[in-house]
Scaffold this motif. Sequence first.
Motif, PDB file in Angstrom:
ATOM      1  N   ASN A   1       7.188   6.282  85.345  1.00 35.96           N
ATOM      2  CA  ASN A   1       6.705   7.552  85.841  1.00 35.96           C
ATOM      3  C   ASN A   1       6.425   7.215  87.485  1.00 35.96           C
ATOM      4  O   ASN A   1       6.491   5.892  87.843  1.00 35.96           O
ATOM      5  CB  ASN A   1       5.584   8.052  85.231  1.00 35.96           C
TER       6      ASN A   1
ATOM      7  N   ARG B   1      -4.430  14.042  86.748  1.00 37.01           N
ATOM      8  CA  ARG B   1      -3.537  13.663  85.282  1.00 37.01           C
ATOM      9  C   ARG B   1      -4.221  12.486  84.421  1.00 37.01           C
ATOM     10  O   ARG B   1      -4.489  11.604  85.073  1.00 37.01           O
ATOM     11  CB  ARG B   1      -2.148  13.299  85.849  1.00 37.01           C
TER      12      ARG B   1
ATOM     13  N   GLU C   1      -2.484  10.639  82.520  1.00 37.85           N
ATOM     14  CA  GLU C   1      -1.683   9.350  82.813  1.00 37.85           C
ATOM     15  C   GLU C   1      -2.173   8.420  83.786  1.00 37.85           C
ATOM     16  O   GLU C   1      -2.274   7.218  83.734  1.00 37.85           O
ATOM     17  CB  GLU C   1      -0.347   9.557  83.083  1.00 37.85           C
TER      18      GLU C   1
ATOM     19  N   ASP D   1      -3.088   4.508  83.388  1.00 34.01           N
ATOM     20  CA  ASP D   1      -2.502   3.325  84.124  1.00 34.01           C
ATOM     21  C   ASP D   1      -3.304   2.843  84.858  1.00 34.01           C
ATOM     22  O   ASP D   1      -3.289   1.448  84.914  1.00 34.01           O
ATOM     23  CB  ASP D   1      -1.615   4.233  84.896  1.00 34.01           C
TER      24      ASP D   1
END
Length: 103
Positions: free
Chosen positions: A11, A80, A82, A86
């Motif tokens: 991503n 986000r 994510e 991460d």
Amino acid sequence: MALADVVVPVNPFKILQWMHHQSKDSYVEWNIALGDVNPQKLCMIGNYEGLDFYIYQDDDMPFVGRAMAYNPSSLMRSNRWEHIVDAFEARVGKRVHLDQLNR
């Protein structure tokens, strides 16, 4: 993918991480005190080091992450979820295993 030891989804945040881009650090706010936010809507549960890793979201605020095995009184915040996962994995050098998604 079935034969790989580890599969890493690609991503935009992962690409910035590979490039060691300086702006990636601005995606996640670290060390938010538990008393400074009141996350009420649990949207995801994961596991890190045998303890829960929570992702919360309120309608009027971004996502908030809390790792019970890593300074549970300090939260992470980002727009986000994510990015939270991460950045956390990059900081501790280990994976967060996401178990459930509540919508």
